[in-house]
Design an enzyme around this catalytic site. Structure first.
Site, PDB file in Angstrom:
ATOM      1  N   VAL A  34       0.860  -1.186   0.000  1.00  0.00           N
ATOM      2  CA  VAL A  34       0.000   0.000   0.000  1.00  0.00           C
ATOM      3  C   VAL A  34       0.899   1.239   0.000  1.00  0.00           C
ATOM      4  O   VAL A  34       0.681   2.201  -0.749  1.00  0.00           O
ATOM      5  CB  VAL A  34      -0.933  -0.007   1.235  1.00  0.00           C
ATOM      6  CG1 VAL A  34      -1.754   1.253   1.304  1.00  0.00           C
ATOM      7  CG2 VAL A  34      -1.835  -1.243   1.205  1.00  0.00           C
ATOM      8  N   TYR A  35       1.950   1.183   0.830  1.00  0.00           N
ATOM      9  CA  TYR A  35       2.913   2.284   0.886  1.00  0.00           C
ATOM     10  C   TYR A  35       3.490   2.526  -0.513  1.00  0.00           C
ATOM     11  O   TYR A  35       3.522   3.659  -1.003  1.00  0.00           O
ATOM     12  CB  TYR A  35       4.026   1.951   1.892  1.00  0.00           C
ATOM     13  CG  TYR A  35       5.012   3.080   2.088  1.00  0.00           C
ATOM     14  CD1 TYR A  35       4.843   4.005   3.117  1.00  0.00           C
ATOM     15  CD2 TYR A  35       6.105   3.240   1.229  1.00  0.00           C
ATOM     16  CE1 TYR A  35       5.733   5.052   3.297  1.00  0.00           C
ATOM     17  CE2 TYR A  35       7.000   4.278   1.393  1.00  0.00           C
ATOM     18  CZ  TYR A  35       6.815   5.185   2.437  1.00  0.00           C
ATOM     19  OH  TYR A  35       7.694   6.222   2.597  1.00  0.00           O
ATOM     20  N   GLU A 115      17.738 -13.958  -7.748  1.00  0.00           N
ATOM     21  CA  GLU A 115      17.717 -14.463  -6.369  1.00  0.00           C
ATOM     22  C   GLU A 115      16.355 -14.167  -5.770  1.00  0.00           C
ATOM     23  O   GLU A 115      15.651 -13.275  -6.245  1.00  0.00           O
ATOM     24  CB  GLU A 115      18.772 -13.720  -5.521  1.00  0.00           C
ATOM     25  CG  GLU A 115      20.178 -13.899  -6.002  1.00  0.00           C
ATOM     26  CD  GLU A 115      21.150 -12.923  -5.314  1.00  0.00           C
ATOM     27  OE1 GLU A 115      20.807 -12.369  -4.245  1.00  0.00           O
ATOM     28  OE2 GLU A 115      22.236 -12.708  -5.877  1.00  0.00           O
ATOM     29  N   LYS A 117      13.968 -12.437  -3.161  1.00  0.00           N
ATOM     30  CA  LYS A 117      14.048 -11.237  -2.334  1.00  0.00           C
ATOM     31  C   LYS A 117      13.471 -11.599  -0.968  1.00  0.00           C
ATOM     32  O   LYS A 117      12.268 -11.847  -0.834  1.00  0.00           O
ATOM     33  CB  LYS A 117      13.251 -10.095  -2.983  1.00  0.00           C
ATOM     34  CG  LYS A 117      13.421  -8.784  -2.274  1.00  0.00           C
ATOM     35  CD  LYS A 117      12.811  -7.674  -3.105  1.00  0.00           C
ATOM     36  CE  LYS A 117      12.905  -6.317  -2.468  1.00  0.00           C
ATOM     37  NZ  LYS A 117      12.565  -6.229  -1.083  1.00  0.00           N
ATOM     38  N   LYS A 291      20.172  -9.385 -10.717  1.00  0.00           N
ATOM     39  CA  LYS A 291      21.440  -8.638 -10.640  1.00  0.00           C
ATOM     40  C   LYS A 291      22.314  -9.012 -11.827  1.00  0.00           C
ATOM     41  O   LYS A 291      22.464 -10.198 -12.128  1.00  0.00           O
ATOM     42  CB  LYS A 291      22.192  -9.010  -9.352  1.00  0.00           C
ATOM     43  CG  LYS A 291      21.445  -8.705  -8.087  1.00  0.00           C
ATOM     44  CD  LYS A 291      22.140  -9.302  -6.878  1.00  0.00           C
ATOM     45  CE  LYS A 291      21.291  -9.059  -5.639  1.00  0.00           C
ATOM     46  NZ  LYS A 291      21.804  -9.747  -4.460  1.00  0.00           N
ATOM     47  N   LYS A 315       8.918  -7.277  -7.966  1.00  0.00           N
ATOM     48  CA  LYS A 315       8.044  -7.585  -6.824  1.00  0.00           C
ATOM     49  C   LYS A 315       6.942  -8.559  -7.218  1.00  0.00           C
ATOM     50  O   LYS A 315       6.367  -8.448  -8.312  1.00  0.00           O
ATOM     51  CB  LYS A 315       7.399  -6.293  -6.299  1.00  0.00           C
ATOM     52  CG  LYS A 315       8.382  -5.285  -5.729  1.00  0.00           C
ATOM     53  CD  LYS A 315       9.060  -5.802  -4.502  1.00  0.00           C
ATOM     54  CE  LYS A 315       8.971  -5.071  -3.248  1.00  0.00           C
ATOM     55  NZ  LYS A 315       8.281  -4.009  -2.821  1.00  0.00           N
ATOM     56  N   CYS A 409     -34.604  -3.248  -1.597  1.00  0.00           N
ATOM     57  CA  CYS A 409     -33.882  -4.285  -2.350  1.00  0.00           C
ATOM     58  C   CYS A 409     -33.648  -3.809  -3.788  1.00  0.00           C
ATOM     59  O   CYS A 409     -34.604  -3.383  -4.449  1.00  0.00           O
ATOM     60  CB  CYS A 409     -34.704  -5.568  -2.337  1.00  0.00           C
ATOM     61  SG  CYS A 409     -34.014  -6.817  -3.429  1.00  0.00           S
ATOM     62  N   CYS A 412     -35.964  -6.105  -6.233  1.00  0.00           N
ATOM     63  CA  CYS A 412     -37.428  -6.110  -6.286  1.00  0.00           C
ATOM     64  C   CYS A 412     -38.036  -4.854  -5.680  1.00  0.00           C
ATOM     65  O   CYS A 412     -39.250  -4.661  -5.732  1.00  0.00           O
ATOM     66  CB  CYS A 412     -37.980  -7.343  -5.584  1.00  0.00           C
ATOM     67  SG  CYS A 412     -37.729  -7.300  -3.802  1.00  0.00           S
ATOM     68  N   CYS A 432     -38.853 -12.176  -4.711  1.00  0.00           N
ATOM     69  CA  CYS A 432     -37.758 -11.350  -5.234  1.00  0.00           C
ATOM     70  C   CYS A 432     -36.971 -12.179  -6.246  1.00  0.00           C
ATOM     71  O   CYS A 432     -36.576 -13.313  -5.954  1.00  0.00           O
ATOM     72  CB  CYS A 432     -36.857 -10.921  -4.077  1.00  0.00           C
ATOM     73  SG  CYS A 432     -35.343 -10.135  -4.647  1.00  0.00           S
TER      74      CYS A 432
HETATM   75  S1  IVH Z   1      20.637  -6.838  -3.161  1.00  0.00           S
HETATM   76  C1  IVH Z   1      22.193  -2.511  -3.744  1.00  0.00           C
HETATM   77  N1  IVH Z   1      19.479  -9.154  -2.834  1.00  0.00           N
HETATM   78  O1  IVH Z   1      15.662  -5.772  -0.475  1.00  0.00           O
HETATM   79  C2  IVH Z   1      21.256  -3.620  -3.611  1.00  0.00           C
HETATM   80  N2  IVH Z   1      18.638  -7.292  -1.635  1.00  0.00           N
HETATM   81  O2  IVH Z   1      14.202  -3.434  -1.450  1.00  0.00           O
HETATM   82  C3  IVH Z   1      21.551  -4.472  -2.497  1.00  0.00           C
HETATM   83  N3  IVH Z   1      16.774  -7.832  -0.143  1.00  0.00           N
HETATM   84  O3  IVH Z   1      17.654  -3.285   0.919  1.00  0.00           O
HETATM   85  C4  IVH Z   1      20.489  -5.381  -2.210  1.00  0.00           C
HETATM   86  N4  IVH Z   1      16.703  -9.982  -0.594  1.00  0.00           N
HETATM   87  O4  IVH Z   1      17.303  -5.454   2.261  1.00  0.00           O
HETATM   88  C5  IVH Z   1      19.483  -7.844  -2.491  1.00  0.00           C
HETATM   89  N5  IVH Z   1      18.608 -11.265  -2.611  1.00  0.00           N
HETATM   90  C6  IVH Z   1      18.605  -9.977  -2.264  1.00  0.00           C
HETATM   91  C7  IVH Z   1      17.696  -9.442  -1.341  1.00  0.00           C
HETATM   92  C8  IVH Z   1      17.732  -8.080  -1.050  1.00  0.00           C
HETATM   93  C9  IVH Z   1      16.180  -9.004   0.125  1.00  0.00           C
HETATM   94  C10 IVH Z   1      16.382  -6.537   0.461  1.00  0.00           C
HETATM   95  C11 IVH Z   1      17.525  -5.684   0.911  1.00  0.00           C
HETATM   96  C12 IVH Z   1      17.339  -4.404   0.165  1.00  0.00           C
HETATM   97  C13 IVH Z   1      15.899  -4.424  -0.171  1.00  0.00           C
HETATM   98  C14 IVH Z   1      15.558  -3.553  -1.332  1.00  0.00           C
END
Ligand code: IVH
Length: 689
Positions: A34-35, A115, A117, A291, A315, A409, A412, A432
């Site tokens: 939401v943020y 990777e 997250k 990355k 995301k 309603c 009806c 109804c």
């Molecule tokens: S790389 C410069 N790898 O996500 C980038 N971050 O929203 C360094 N995070 O601040 C982050 N899993 O706390 C990286 N596999 C992952 C991650 C990861 C979680 C977090 C991290 C970062 C935030 C960014």
């Protein structure tokens, strides 16, 4: 314009408050997703009109300010954050920006490491001569809090690197997190002690890392995945992939769910795959981080003020987002219960476009204090129907009109009724169309009369064209009438009539369930049908001996009262009579009796007797007669010969009848067959047997 500057100011204030609650108080007030959405809305407003930019905007800030309990330390290398991508187009745009930064032609291949997250808290760990020297939180990216003693309690963080001749210094970044099981246990303990619960594992982790007593941290079972390695320039590795392997060798936990991706498609499919599988992981993830693999190219691409150009966070689709409430609609259920439904500007929720969400009932509507044009937060988790979880009242426009249920309603027009102490508001008009439609849908459903070929579209037509005023009317339809309707051909119409006919043979408990009496679900219908073999017996008991109903398993006074009221209602009595007149038994059928008998008498009463059927029987279809005979242990053959014991013959019987007479086979009409089925022991008394 004025509106926009007001909206920007409101968003700024709300987002700043949310960030303070999150970063400083460790007590988030708003879901991250939401943020993110509101943040993007503000960013958009500011980008379209730079006069809306103000120094206190959260878009002008890199991270939250560190709390003051711990010593503040400057990071050796700043901890940047990541840009977000929410779909494939965003991913493509990132790739194009990256290629431009690298001076490479569009479409050039770039190898990427994908990777998971991890949804936790970033840590920066410094090692000197292979020994842990300092651990710090991210803080504002430049300065964090020194929490070495706490971090040293995390058993998956090596205090000494497990490599020979470690470099002079090593900086490792990664994510501290609390596994789901540990989170549940922590909150259970807090609840038992009457302490405030943590909102989520990430929040619990942040709170734990800032505990002044490392013993508390140690008890909380934190864990850590390493994902970034900084080494002195003389010892640099060539790629992120190698860095992850190095970290693993040095004794860190590195997330095993990673992949080398040659192109955007494979990053995307890694993400789609993990979006579906992520719930089986014992920790929270909120996306995939892509990355650039080559560290030399990473250097070349460089960073913006806030984030590296060489990485992006893709995301997972949000399960909770804000939207603008447009109006309140209502749905009328089959029992007349009114469900308020919020209609809002379409948003993408968990990967699908959504513009309606349930508000459950009038109480919930009042509790939320919804106003038209409010910013509401809607959620869709897993398969659950979307719902409105909260309203951001701070963003309410001036003079917004309160949202309430209509008095009448929508289907009806009759006045809606709300019983004392009841959450539900109802339409109590039995005719109804919405209630009728619901009743028909329920009657033909799989667990009730299971009528094939009668879908919602067709039911709507039957109701709106006045062809069905009750479920009994379904049995008055004929194929000519049906084939005049839309979406149904002649053949389907004939099949539907057959299916309706067949449904008359459904067991009594299904018919009872199909009536849709409040609280009489499948289980209660079975319990009642087992005790009262016919609707008449149930009716009599409801009036003269309600205790008998009350004493049944699972049936309390409320249910028995609902049932009594339903059976007493003249409209319902009329319906029951109509159902009987169109051929529904509303009682235990012979087939059921025989089935029951089959349970008690392992040898069916018609065992080893062979039957044949010819002509049209007065009430049973041929297949029904066949099923009854088979249920009683008999065999039904399509032809007649010396071994045939009985021929069941109806009107317009054909050649089989004369053949049976020639062979001296006993001929039964439907009534005699019923007799055989009802009085199984008479079989033994029959001279022919
Ligand atoms: S790389 C410069 N790898 O996500 C980038 N971050 O929203 C360094 N995070 O601040 C982050 N899993 O706390 C990286 N596999 C992952 C991650 C990861 C979680 C977090 C991290 C970062 C935030 C960014």
């Amino acid at each position: 314009m004025l509106n926009q500057s007001k909206r920007a100011a409101e968003l700024r204030s709300l987002l700043n408050q949310a960030a303070h609650a999150y970063y400083v108080l460790d007590a988030p007030t708003m879901e991250n997703t939401v943020y993110d959405c509101l943040y993007r809305e503000l960013l958009n407003l500011e980008q379209n009109d730079s006069s809306l930019l103000s120094p206190d905007s959260p878009t002008q800030r890199v991270g939250g300010s560190p709390a003051e309990r711990f010593t503040s330390v400057k990071h050796r290398i700043g901890l940047l954050s990541l840009d977000n991508a929410f779909n494939y187009d965003d991913l493509k745009a990132w790739n194009q920006r990256l290629l431009r930064a690298l001076n490479l032609p569009l479409g050039s291949p770039l190898e990427v490491v994908s990777e998971l997250k991890i949804d936790g808290n970033a840590l920066a760990l410094s090692y000197r001569q292979g020994v842990i020297e300092r651990a710090a939180t991210r803080g504002d990216g430049q300065q964090g809090e020194e929490i070495t003693a706490n971090v040293c309690t995390i058993s998956s963080i090596p205090l000494r690197l497990q490599i020979d001749q470690p470099p002079d210094w090593v900086e490792v970044r990664g994510e501290a997190f609390i596994p789901d099981a540990a989170f549940t246990a922590i909150n259970a303990e807090r609840e038992a002690r009457g302490e405030a619960l943590f909102a989520n594992p990430r929040n619990a982790c942040a709170g734990t890392l800032r505990q002044l007593d490392p013993k508390v941290v140690s008890a909380r079972r934190l864990d850590f995945f390493a994902y970034t390695l900084h080494l002195p320039s003389s010892q640099r590795l060539a790629s992120q992939w190698e860095a992850l392997n190095w970290l693993e060798r040095a004794g860190f936990r590195v997330n095993p769910n990673r992949a080398l991706c040659p192109d955007l498609m494979s990053i995307n499919s890694f993400s789609v795959q993990w979006e579906q599988k992520r719930h089986v992981l014992p920790y929270a993830t909120d996306g995939v981080v892509a990355k650039l693999n080559s560290l030399a190219l990473q250097d070349k691409a460089g960073c913006t003020q806030k984030s590296p150009r060489w990485a992006i966070a893709l995301k997972f689709p949000a399960q909770e987002v804000p939207s603008r409430l447009l109006r309140i609609a209502v749905q009328v259920g089959r029992t007349g219960v009114i469900t308020p439904v919020a209609e809002f500007e379409p948003v993408n929720l968990a990967g699908t476009n959504v513009s309606r969400a349930t508000l459950h009932n009038a109480n919930r509507l009042a509790e939320l204090d919804l106003h038209i044009n409010d910013t509401v937060v809607v959620r869709k988790a897993g398969e659950i129907i979307p719902e409105v979880v909260t309203v951001l009242a701070k963003l309410r426009p001036p003079n917004a009109e309160i949202a309430c249920l209509p008095n009448s309603c929508p289907e009806c027009g009759s006045l809606l009724v709300r019983g004392k102490n009841e959450a539900a508001t109802r339409c109590v008009n039995n005719s109804c169309p919405a209630i009728l439609r619901g009743a028909l849908i329920h009657w033909v459903s799989k667990s009730a009369l299971d009528v094939d070929g009668l879908g919602i579209k067709l039911i709507e037509q039957l109701v709106y064209q006045g062809l069905a005023h009750s479920v009994a009317d379904l049995y008055r339809l004929n194929s000519t009438l049906l084939s005049g309707l839309e979406h149904i051909g002649k053949r389907s119409a004939i099949n539907l009539i057959k299916a309706l006919e067949k449904s008359k043979q459904q067991p009594w408990h299904r018919q009872l369930y199909g009536l849709g009496i409040h609280h009489i679900g499948e289980v209660n219908a079975k319990v009642l049908a087992a005790e009262f073999p016919s609707i008449e017996e149930l009716q009599t008991a409801a009036i003269t001996d309600p205790e008998r109903i009350l004493n049944l398993r699972g049936i309390g006074s409320e249910i028995s009262e609902d049932l009594r009221q339903w059976l007493k209602n003249p409209n319902n009595q009329r319906l029951l009579n109509e159902l009987k007149s169109v051929g529904l038994t509303l009682r235990v059928t012979d087939k059921e009796k025989i089935n029951d008998l089959n349970h008690s008498i392992s040898n069916g009463p018609l065992l080893s007797k062979t039957f044949a059927i010819t002509g049209t029987l007065p009430s049973l279809s041929r297949s029904a007669a066949k099923e009854l005979i088979q249920a009683a242990g008999g065999k039904v053959s399509s032809s007649i010969n010396k071994t045939t014991n009985y021929l069941v013959a109806g009107k317009e019987a054909g050649k089989k009848l004369s053949k049976a007479k020639n062979l001296g086979i006993t001929v039964l009409d439907e009534a005699s067959l019923q007799d055989l089925l009802n009085k199984p022991h008479s079989i033994n008394e029959h001279p022919d047997l």
